[in-house]
Structures are given as structure tokens and as C-alpha cells.
Design a protein around this motif. Structure first.
Motif, PDB file in Angstrom:
ATOM      1  N   TYR A  94       0.826  -1.200   0.000  1.00 58.86           N
ATOM      2  CA  TYR A  94       0.000   0.000   0.000  1.00 58.86           C
ATOM      3  C   TYR A  94       0.864   1.257   0.000  1.00 58.86           C
ATOM      4  CZ  TYR A  94      -3.786  -3.100   1.517  1.00 58.86           C
ATOM      5  OH  TYR A  94      -4.711  -4.109   1.615  1.00 58.86           O
ATOM      6  N   CYS A  95       0.431   2.229  -0.763  1.00 59.44           N
ATOM      7  CA  CYS A  95       1.048   3.544  -0.754  1.00 59.44           C
ATOM      8  C   CYS A  95       0.349   4.405   0.297  1.00 59.44           C
ATOM      9  CB  CYS A  95       0.910   4.176  -2.137  1.00 59.44           C
ATOM     10  SG  CYS A  95       1.676   5.788  -2.328  1.00 59.44           S
ATOM     11  N   ASN A  96       1.131   5.212   0.999  1.00 63.13           N
ATOM     12  CA  ASN A  96       0.602   6.052   2.066  1.00 63.13           C
ATOM     13  C   ASN A  96       1.151   7.470   1.938  1.00 63.13           C
ATOM     14  OD1 ASN A  96       1.478   7.172   5.017  1.00 63.13           O
ATOM     15  ND2 ASN A  96      -0.538   6.221   5.093  1.00 63.13           N
ATOM     16  N   ALA A  97       0.278   8.435   2.216  1.00 62.45           N
ATOM     17  CA  ALA A  97       0.687   9.837   2.233  1.00 62.45           C
ATOM     18  C   ALA A  97       0.260  10.453   3.557  1.00 62.45           C
ATOM     19  CB  ALA A  97       0.045  10.600   1.072  1.00 62.45           C
ATOM     20  N   ARG A  98       1.179  11.194   4.205  1.00 61.99           N
ATOM     21  CA  ARG A  98       0.872  11.814   5.492  1.00 61.99           C
ATOM     22  C   ARG A  98       1.305  13.267   5.492  1.00 61.99           C
ATOM     23  NH1 ARG A  98       3.854  10.550   9.470  1.00 61.99           N
ATOM     24  NH2 ARG A  98       5.395   9.270   8.427  1.00 61.99           N
ATOM     25  N   LEU A  99       0.409  14.103   6.043  1.00 67.25           N
ATOM     26  CA  LEU A  99       0.736  15.514   6.235  1.00 67.25           C
ATOM     27  C   LEU A  99      -0.007  15.972   7.472  1.00 67.25           C
ATOM     28  CD1 LEU A  99       2.116  18.092   5.268  1.00 67.25           C
ATOM     29  CD2 LEU A  99       0.091  18.580   3.905  1.00 67.25           C
ATOM     30  N   ARG A 100       0.725  16.307   8.488  1.00 65.77           N
ATOM     31  CA  ARG A 100       0.168  16.663   9.797  1.00 65.77           C
ATOM     32  C   ARG A 100      -0.772  15.551  10.254  1.00 65.77           C
ATOM     33  NH1 ARG A 100      -0.369  21.478   6.761  1.00 65.77           N
ATOM     34  NH2 ARG A 100       1.365  22.901   7.110  1.00 65.77           N
ATOM     35  N   THR A 101      -2.037  15.813  10.441  1.00 67.15           N
ATOM     36  CA  THR A 101      -2.951  14.784  10.940  1.00 67.15           C
ATOM     37  C   THR A 101      -3.663  14.026   9.828  1.00 67.15           C
ATOM     38  OG1 THR A 101      -4.742  16.379  11.113  1.00 67.15           O
ATOM     39  CG2 THR A 101      -3.368  16.058  13.068  1.00 67.15           C
ATOM     40  N   ALA A 102      -3.427  14.388   8.605  1.00 61.37           N
ATOM     41  CA  ALA A 102      -4.103  13.743   7.470  1.00 61.37           C
ATOM     42  C   ALA A 102      -3.295  12.561   6.970  1.00 61.37           C
ATOM     43  CB  ALA A 102      -4.298  14.735   6.332  1.00 61.37           C
ATOM     44  N   THR A 103      -3.986  11.443   6.756  1.00 59.07           N
ATOM     45  CA  THR A 103      -3.359  10.231   6.229  1.00 59.07           C
ATOM     46  C   THR A 103      -4.226   9.665   5.117  1.00 59.07           C
ATOM     47  OG1 THR A 103      -2.375   9.682   8.372  1.00 59.07           O
ATOM     48  CG2 THR A 103      -2.558   7.913   6.768  1.00 59.07           C
ATOM     49  N   TYR A 104      -3.591   9.273   4.031  1.00 61.54           N
ATOM     50  CA  TYR A 104      -4.301   8.724   2.883  1.00 61.54           C
ATOM     51  C   TYR A 104      -3.657   7.415   2.463  1.00 61.54           C
ATOM     52  CZ  TYR A 104      -5.904  13.540   2.725  1.00 61.54           C
ATOM     53  OH  TYR A 104      -6.433  14.760   3.062  1.00 61.54           O
ATOM     54  N   TRP A 105      -4.505   6.515   1.960  1.00 63.36           N
ATOM     55  CA  TRP A 105      -4.041   5.192   1.527  1.00 63.36           C
ATOM     56  C   TRP A 105      -4.518   4.899   0.116  1.00 63.36           C
ATOM     57  CZ3 TRP A 105      -0.818   2.348   4.509  1.00 63.36           C
ATOM     58  CH2 TRP A 105      -0.761   2.640   5.879  1.00 63.36           C
ATOM     59  N   GLY A 106      -3.689   4.180  -0.619  1.00 64.39           N
ATOM     60  CA  GLY A 106      -4.130   3.609  -1.870  1.00 64.39           C
ATOM     61  C   GLY A 106      -4.849   2.301  -1.616  1.00 64.39           C
ATOM     62  N   LYS A 107      -5.311   1.669  -2.695  1.00 64.40           N
ATOM     63  CA  LYS A 107      -6.066   0.419  -2.559  1.00 64.40           C
ATOM     64  C   LYS A 107      -5.161  -0.798  -2.504  1.00 64.40           C
ATOM     65  CE  LYS A 107     -10.312   2.158  -4.662  1.00 64.40           C
ATOM     66  NZ  LYS A 107     -11.326   1.971  -5.726  1.00 64.40           N
ATOM     67  N   GLY A 108      -3.900  -0.621  -2.835  1.00 63.88           N
ATOM     68  CA  GLY A 108      -2.944  -1.708  -2.719  1.00 63.88           C
ATOM     69  C   GLY A 108      -2.687  -2.443  -4.017  1.00 63.88           C
ATOM     70  N   THR A 109      -1.519  -3.059  -4.073  1.00 65.08           N
ATOM     71  CA  THR A 109      -1.151  -3.893  -5.207  1.00 65.08           C
ATOM     72  C   THR A 109      -0.486  -5.158  -4.667  1.00 65.08           C
ATOM     73  OG1 THR A 109       0.007  -3.937  -7.344  1.00 65.08           O
ATOM     74  CG2 THR A 109       1.103  -2.761  -5.558  1.00 65.08           C
ATOM     75  N   LEU A 110      -0.848  -6.297  -5.224  1.00 68.66           N
ATOM     76  CA  LEU A 110      -0.383  -7.577  -4.703  1.00 68.66           C
ATOM     77  C   LEU A 110       0.972  -7.938  -5.292  1.00 68.66           C
ATOM     78  CD1 LEU A 110      -0.868 -10.209  -3.097  1.00 68.66           C
ATOM     79  CD2 LEU A 110      -2.062 -11.093  -5.122  1.00 68.66           C
TER      80      LEU A 110
END
Length: 115
Positions: A94-110
């Protein structure tokens, strides 16, 4: 809001290589700390590698020397080069992005490492 889309997963033999890529939307990508995580069914999601807005990198002990994370702020992408892959690297990444309190995720790749 940031949307993350991973690509590059697949089946590879032990000892082989794969390159994962994560494309991010948004105009302030360069400010985010980006990371790659992985998860095996029944286990917790774990950090594989991370890279800050300033380019500092960190790696899990299990991936040091084999994996390399990089980012291209002009293209809004973060890549994970994986070499010398082992069966135990098999997971959804999974790809993840973080900035201060915000966190985002991708759907993932196997990623499957198997002979």
C-alpha cells in the motif's frame, strides 16, 4: 484530499526484482511524507519504507539493502524498487501519504514471490 493509485505488482520468482509505483493527485504532493506499507492476511500492516518531503529515507530492517524508495515531486510519484525478493515479501503493498494529521491510503497492489 489526496488520491493514491499503486501499480507494478505481480508474480516474481525468489531473487527477482519488481518496481512499484504510486501516483498521487493533488498540488502539494511535495509536502507529504510518503511511504510504502505491506500487509499479509491475518497480520498487521507494516511499514516497508518511507521518504519525507525533504528526501530523508527510512526502511524496515527486513528490507534494508534490498529495497529503495524514491520520489519525483514533478510527477507526483513515489516508487519502490524491490530487489532480491524473498517469499516472505509476499503481501499486498500500500502507498501512504501523510501531512500533519491527514493520512491517505491507496487500494494496494499484490506482490507474490514464488517459484
Amino acid at each position: 484530499q489526496v488520491q493514491l493509485v499503486e501499480s507494478g505488482g505481480g508474480l516474481v520468482q525468489p531473487g527477482g526484482s519488481l518496481r512499484l509505483s504510486c501516483a498521487a493527485s493533488g498540488s502539494i504532493f511535495s509536502l507529504y511524507t510518503m511511504g510504502w506499507y505491506r500487509q499479509v492476511p491475518g497480520q498487521q500492516r507494516e511499514l516497508v519504507a518511507g521518504i519525507t518531503s525533504g528526501g530523508s529515507r527510512n526502511y524496515a530492517d527486513s528490507t534494508k539493502g534490498r529495497f529503495t524508495i524514491s520520489r519525483d515531486n514533478a510527477k507526483n510519484t513515489v516508487d519502490l524498487q524491490m530487489n532480491s525478493l524473498k517469499p516472505e515479501d509476499t503481501a499486498v503493498y500500500y502507498c501512504n501519504a501523510r501531512l500533519r494529521t491527514a493520512t491517505y491510503w491507496g487500494k494496494g497492489t499484490l506482490v507474490t514471490v514464488s517459484s
